[in-house]
Design a protein around this motif. Structure first.
Motif, PDB file in Angstrom:
ATOM      1  N   LEU A 170      59.950  31.075  25.468  1.00  0.00           N
ATOM      2  CA  LEU A 170      61.212  31.397  26.136  1.00  0.00           C
ATOM      3  C   LEU A 170      62.280  30.351  25.823  1.00  0.00           C
ATOM      4  O   LEU A 170      63.440  30.694  25.572  1.00  0.00           O
ATOM      5  CB  LEU A 170      61.003  31.491  27.649  1.00  0.00           C
ATOM      6  CG  LEU A 170      60.082  32.618  28.132  1.00  0.00           C
ATOM      7  CD1 LEU A 170      59.963  32.588  29.652  1.00  0.00           C
ATOM      8  CD2 LEU A 170      60.595  33.981  27.678  1.00  0.00           C
ATOM      9  N   THR A 171      61.876  29.089  25.834  1.00  0.00           N
ATOM     10  CA  THR A 171      62.819  28.013  25.525  1.00  0.00           C
ATOM     11  C   THR A 171      63.302  28.114  24.081  1.00  0.00           C
ATOM     12  O   THR A 171      64.492  27.933  23.795  1.00  0.00           O
ATOM     13  CB  THR A 171      62.164  26.645  25.764  1.00  0.00           C
ATOM     14  OG1 THR A 171      61.722  26.559  27.122  1.00  0.00           O
ATOM     15  CG2 THR A 171      63.151  25.517  25.495  1.00  0.00           C
ATOM     16  N   ALA A 191      71.817  39.916  23.931  1.00  0.00           N
ATOM     17  CA  ALA A 191      70.968  41.086  24.175  1.00  0.00           C
ATOM     18  C   ALA A 191      69.621  40.938  23.468  1.00  0.00           C
ATOM     19  O   ALA A 191      68.573  41.310  24.014  1.00  0.00           O
ATOM     20  CB  ALA A 191      71.679  42.355  23.708  1.00  0.00           C
ATOM     21  N   ARG A 192      69.646  40.404  22.253  1.00  0.00           N
ATOM     22  CA  ARG A 192      68.399  40.195  21.520  1.00  0.00           C
ATOM     23  C   ARG A 192      67.521  39.176  22.236  1.00  0.00           C
ATOM     24  O   ARG A 192      66.293  39.352  22.329  1.00  0.00           O
ATOM     25  CB  ARG A 192      68.692  39.736  20.092  1.00  0.00           C
ATOM     26  CG  ARG A 192      67.432  39.516  19.268  1.00  0.00           C
ATOM     27  CD  ARG A 192      67.728  39.418  17.783  1.00  0.00           C
ATOM     28  NE  ARG A 192      68.762  38.435  17.479  1.00  0.00           N
ATOM     29  CZ  ARG A 192      70.019  38.755  17.123  1.00  0.00           C
ATOM     30  NH1 ARG A 192      70.388  40.017  17.043  1.00  0.00           N
ATOM     31  NH2 ARG A 192      70.891  37.806  16.853  1.00  0.00           N
ATOM     32  N   ALA A 193      68.131  38.111  22.755  1.00  0.00           N
ATOM     33  CA  ALA A 193      67.370  37.089  23.471  1.00  0.00           C
ATOM     34  C   ALA A 193      66.709  37.681  24.711  1.00  0.00           C
ATOM     35  O   ALA A 193      65.532  37.402  24.995  1.00  0.00           O
ATOM     36  CB  ALA A 193      68.288  35.939  23.859  1.00  0.00           C
ATOM     37  N   ARG A 194      67.435  38.508  25.453  1.00  0.00           N
ATOM     38  CA  ARG A 194      66.857  39.169  26.637  1.00  0.00           C
ATOM     39  C   ARG A 194      65.648  39.999  26.230  1.00  0.00           C
ATOM     40  O   ARG A 194      64.592  39.960  26.879  1.00  0.00           O
ATOM     41  CB  ARG A 194      67.896  40.076  27.310  1.00  0.00           C
ATOM     42  CG  ARG A 194      68.988  39.361  28.077  1.00  0.00           C
ATOM     43  CD  ARG A 194      69.845  40.374  28.826  1.00  0.00           C
ATOM     44  NE  ARG A 194      70.934  39.729  29.538  1.00  0.00           N
ATOM     45  CZ  ARG A 194      72.150  39.540  29.045  1.00  0.00           C
ATOM     46  NH1 ARG A 194      72.420  39.947  27.806  1.00  0.00           N
ATOM     47  NH2 ARG A 194      73.075  38.949  29.762  1.00  0.00           N
ATOM     48  N   ARG A 195      65.821  40.794  25.176  1.00  0.00           N
ATOM     49  CA  ARG A 195      64.747  41.679  24.725  1.00  0.00           C
ATOM     50  C   ARG A 195      63.510  40.895  24.295  1.00  0.00           C
ATOM     51  O   ARG A 195      62.372  41.242  24.654  1.00  0.00           O
ATOM     52  CB  ARG A 195      65.263  42.540  23.572  1.00  0.00           C
ATOM     53  CG  ARG A 195      64.270  43.588  23.088  1.00  0.00           C
ATOM     54  CD  ARG A 195      64.890  44.530  22.065  1.00  0.00           C
ATOM     55  NE  ARG A 195      65.227  43.846  20.807  1.00  0.00           N
ATOM     56  CZ  ARG A 195      66.464  43.563  20.429  1.00  0.00           C
ATOM     57  NH1 ARG A 195      67.497  43.871  21.200  1.00  0.00           N
ATOM     58  NH2 ARG A 195      66.691  42.966  19.266  1.00  0.00           N
ATOM     59  N   ILE A 201      56.875  38.023  27.802  1.00  0.00           N
ATOM     60  CA  ILE A 201      56.140  37.904  29.066  1.00  0.00           C
ATOM     61  C   ILE A 201      55.466  39.197  29.488  1.00  0.00           C
ATOM     62  O   ILE A 201      54.666  39.189  30.444  1.00  0.00           O
ATOM     63  CB  ILE A 201      57.050  37.408  30.217  1.00  0.00           C
ATOM     64  CG1 ILE A 201      58.162  38.438  30.505  1.00  0.00           C
ATOM     65  CG2 ILE A 201      57.624  36.049  29.912  1.00  0.00           C
ATOM     66  CD1 ILE A 201      58.992  38.085  31.726  1.00  0.00           C
ATOM     67  N   THR A 202      55.754  40.314  28.804  1.00  0.00           N
ATOM     68  CA  THR A 202      55.166  41.593  29.231  1.00  0.00           C
ATOM     69  C   THR A 202      54.263  42.221  28.186  1.00  0.00           C
ATOM     70  O   THR A 202      53.734  43.302  28.412  1.00  0.00           O
ATOM     71  CB  THR A 202      56.283  42.595  29.577  1.00  0.00           C
ATOM     72  OG1 THR A 202      57.142  42.781  28.442  1.00  0.00           O
ATOM     73  CG2 THR A 202      57.092  42.117  30.765  1.00  0.00           C
TER      74      THR A 202
END
Length: 203
Positions: A170-171, A191-195, A201-202
């Motif tokens: 994540l970092t 948006a790419r970072a969110r995705r 994590i999922t």
């Protein structure tokens, strides 16, 4: 003898001056670096005397610590504090990721994420300022890890994923997004970072 109201107004004025100095220091340090932050440059920028600048902090180092602390507090106020109002586990992590990426996208600093820039600047410069930054980053990573573990214990994230690995992932995504936003001018980076963070994590 000064009245209590006069003393209160004096204390309030001193606090406002301190906040003004720190706010200007954060902006200048974001563009020029913490090492370039001096009493003289701030005095010139604010139209104040050097004594007036150094007074609230005691030294240049004290001013640098105050600036770094303010930058960290701004991140906490924008990302950590609001996410803590959300149910723990995956819901909180989702909100935290959204706030984190939004923070990178609309950074309050001219040069993007202040802590990332300071880390690049100070990681090879031993000293009190680096130690302070190390403690700040360590606390954030420990907090992020704690939220991941809570989500795993709740069954929201599989325990086959290592919590420390996820913190690093994540970092790393956040640091890459910061570069894409600031250096490459890539509007699709948030948006790419969110995705990518959610996928990490999922999966």
């Amino acid at each position: 003898m000064l009245s209590s109201s006069t003393m209160r107004r004096s204390a309030e004025a001193a606090q406002l001056t301190r906040e003004r100095i720190v706010a200007t220091g954060v902006t200048k340090a974001s563009t020029d670096g913490l090492s370039a932050l001096t009493i003289g440059t701030l005095a010139e920028a604010l139209g104040m005397s050097k004594a007036g600048i150094v007074g609230p902090f005691g030294s240049r180092a004290g001013l640098q610590f105050a600036v770094l602390t303010k930058a960290a507090d701004m991140f906490i106020a924008a990302v950590v504090a609001p996410s803590m109002e959300v149910e723990s586990g995956l819901p909180r992590l989702r909100v935290m990721i959204d706030l984190w990426c939004g923070y990178l996208d609309s950074s309050p600093f001219p040069n993007g994420c202040f802590i990332t820039a300071a880390s690049c600047e100070l990681d090879g410069r031993p000293g009190e300022l680096r130690s302070f930054l190390l403690a700040t980053v360590t606390r954030w990573r420990a907090f992020l890890r704690e939220q991941i573990v809570i989500a795993q214990e709740a069954g929201d994230i599989t325990t086959t994923l290592d919590a420390d690995d996820l913190v690093t992932a994540l970092t790393g995504i956040a640091m890459a997004a910061n570069q894409e936003i600031q250096l490459l001018g890539d509007a699709t980076a948030p948006a790419r970072a969110r995705r990518l963070m959610l996928a990490a994590i999922t999966r």
